[in-house]
Design a protein around this motif. Structure first.
Motif, PDB file in Angstrom:
ATOM      1  N   GLN A  57       0.823  -1.212   0.000  1.00  0.00           N
ATOM      2  CA  GLN A  57       0.000   0.000   0.000  1.00  0.00           C
ATOM      3  C   GLN A  57       0.856   1.261   0.000  1.00  0.00           C
ATOM      4  N   TYR A  58       0.426   2.191  -0.838  1.00  0.00           N
ATOM      5  CA  TYR A  58       0.933   3.568  -0.753  1.00  0.00           C
ATOM      6  C   TYR A  58       0.122   4.269   0.327  1.00  0.00           C
ATOM      7  N   GLN A  59       0.826   4.854   1.286  1.00  0.00           N
ATOM      8  CA  GLN A  59       0.179   5.668   2.306  1.00  0.00           C
ATOM      9  C   GLN A  59       0.756   7.082   2.218  1.00  0.00           C
ATOM     10  N   GLY A  60      -0.090   8.021   1.874  1.00  0.00           N
ATOM     11  CA  GLY A  60       0.331   9.409   1.833  1.00  0.00           C
ATOM     12  C   GLY A  60      -0.314  10.185   2.971  1.00  0.00           C
ATOM     13  N   ILE A  61       0.469  10.923   3.729  1.00  0.00           N
ATOM     14  CA  ILE A  61      -0.059  11.763   4.804  1.00  0.00           C
ATOM     15  C   ILE A  61       0.033  13.214   4.332  1.00  0.00           C
ATOM     16  N   PHE A  62      -1.103  13.766   3.942  1.00  0.00           N
ATOM     17  CA  PHE A  62      -1.165  15.105   3.346  1.00  0.00           C
ATOM     18  C   PHE A  62      -1.402  16.145   4.436  1.00  0.00           C
ATOM     19  N   ALA A  63      -0.586  17.206   4.420  1.00  0.00           N
ATOM     20  CA  ALA A  63      -0.677  18.254   5.440  1.00  0.00           C
ATOM     21  C   ALA A  63      -1.145  19.560   4.804  1.00  0.00           C
TER      22      ALA A  63
END
Length: 465
Positions: free
Chosen positions: A177-183
């Motif tokens: 899985q790609y996990q992106g944490i967008f701020a």
């Protein structure tokens, strides 16, 4: 419902809440059941269950067969359902040959596999038998990963977790899985916003149905935000890593007349998708933080740029999928609710494809305020060129039904890959009855198919030497 030991067990299993991560109840039930039947039962730290079933008289020296399934189920429901998956039993509804649930997933994936294994132990004349029931197959497969390899000591393994009768699955995809944490960046806001609900898509299993025209509601919603050129308050879509997202909502600073214009444009753009797109809005008074215009644009642009759908096939015939991804979840990040978690599930037939995927996702994410992680890896199950067991499985099917099984390399993720890495000497197959709409509230199990597959499984077990 059909009166048989398989369906008796399935009904009992359906009474116990067993969503991924909530398997304690079903695991304890299996311990008690196994001990009552006189099996040697192990419940490990992960809550996996291993039952050692003694051989029938005269078959003590036969080779050992492992029957394997998973105890967890995908918990999806229609918006109007008040079902609580943490405490409510699944309400089973029979409609002729079809069995489904009341506005929720049925849990035949893999409740019927588990029920079949339990029934086979009682109703067949068999050699040494092991029943393995794992947790969290539908999320990260950590049950299979944490299983002690000593429990996989055997000659044959039948994974009862496939969804097409007459199909002999011999290989499966790996995943990550790609996990992106967008701020985002915020500013203060007070005024009227719109809460917009999106629904009507069919959804589906992100492995076996990713090539179908299911649409992806995250893409639809991101498209809407992009066209609006307005500031975003909130965005939520998708519930399961392995389900194609079919409904969600967003909150946005937008006038009603502009909403109507964009709604018409979006409905026209996605009119060919299975189901019927529904977009509804209602006004809300809001005071608090709102994402500024640049953050809103960046957020929508990133979601639109992330790949979803088929990437490649194994050959020009396009019979077997080789690689794909599913933009599955966008929601507030539990560790910091001012940030957003984005999950895109990657599937691949061979590990060499994974590196290309990771490079693509990393490159797309550059220039955005997003932290990138790759998580929840599980291995592919490699095709075995020669297999005596596969020949036996095919022969018993042909003897019963007058035709050969079709071999399949599934794009769904199966625990077989994990087991194969732990014991490469295992001869593994995967079969199961016909299930449609898996991972959606339309999940349906076909009763006659279940009976035929169970009859086939009995013949396999009884003919093993």
């Amino acid at each position: 419902m059909e009166k048989s030991l398989v369906f008796d067990y399935f009904k009992k299993i359906s009474q116990i809440p067993r969503g991924s991560g909530n398997e304690k109840g079903i695991s304890d039930y299996l311990v008690k059941l196994g001990e009552e039947k006189g099996y040697k039962v192990v419940q490990d730290k992960a809550l996996n269950i291993v039952m050692d079933v003694p051989a029938s008289k005269g078959k003590e020296n036969n080779k050992r067969v492992i029957l394997q399934g998973h105890m967890d189920m995908v918990c999806e429901k229609l918006q109007e359902s008040d079902h609580d998956f943490l405490k409510d039993p699944i309400e089973l509804i029979q409609d002729g040959d079809k069995l489904h649930a009341n506005k929720t997933t049925l849990g035949a994936d893999d409740g019927v596999g588990l029920a079949s294994a339990l029934a086979l132990a009682e109703e067949t004349s068999h050699g040494p038998m092991t029943i393995i029931v794992t947790v969290s197959e539908e999320t990260d497969m950590h049950g299979a990963k944490e299983l002690d390899p000593k429990h996989l000591e055997g000659d044959y393994l039948i994974n009862i977790d496939s969804e097409d009768e007459g199909v002999l699955t011999v290989s499966s995809a790996g995943g990550k899985q790609y996990q992106g944490i967008f701020a985002p960046e915020y500013e203060n806001f007070e005024g009227t916003i719109l809460k917009i609900d999106f629904g009507g898509f069919e959804g589906g299993h992100s492995g076996v149905e990713i090539a179908k025209n299911k649409g992806n509601m995250i893409k639809v919603m991101a498209d809407f935000v992009k066209l609006s050129k307005a500031r975003l308050v909130d965005f939520n879509c998708g519930t399961k890593d392995n389900a194609i997202p079919r409904e969600g909502f967003l909150k946005i600073e937008l006038k009603e007349d502009i909403f109507e214009e964009i709604k018409k444009e979006i409905e026209e753009k996605y009119k060919e998708v299975e189901g019927k797109l529904e977009i509804k809005a209602e006004k809300e008074d809001y005071k608090g933080k709102i994402k500024n215009k640049k953050s809103t644009e960046d957020f929508a642009d990133l979601l639109l740029a992330l790949p979803t759908g088929v990437k490649s096939y194994t050959d020009e015939s396009k019979k077997f999928l080789e690689s794909s991804s599913n933009l599955a979840i966008v929601r507030r990040f539990t560790e910091d609710e001012e940030k957003y978690e984005i999950k895109d599930s990657i599937r691949f037939a061979k590990s060499s494809l994974l590196e290309d995927f990771e490079k693509t996702f990393t490159e797309i994410s550059k220039g955005y305020p997003v932290e990138v992680n790759f998580i929840n890896y599980y291995p592919e199950w490699e095709y075995k060129k020669e297999s005596d067991f596969r020949e036996l499985v095919n022969k018993t099917y042909k003897d019963q039904y007058g035709k050969e099984m079709s071999l399949e390399i599934t794009h769904g993720g199966l625990e077989c890959g994990v087991f194969y890495k732990k014991n490469p000497n295992l001869d593994i197959v995967s079969i199961g009855p016909t299930i449609t709409g898996a991972h959606t509230p339309k999940e349906t199990l076909y009763i006659e198919s279940t009976k035929r597959v169970y009859k086939h499984l009995k013949a396999i077990v009884e003919n093993l030497k």
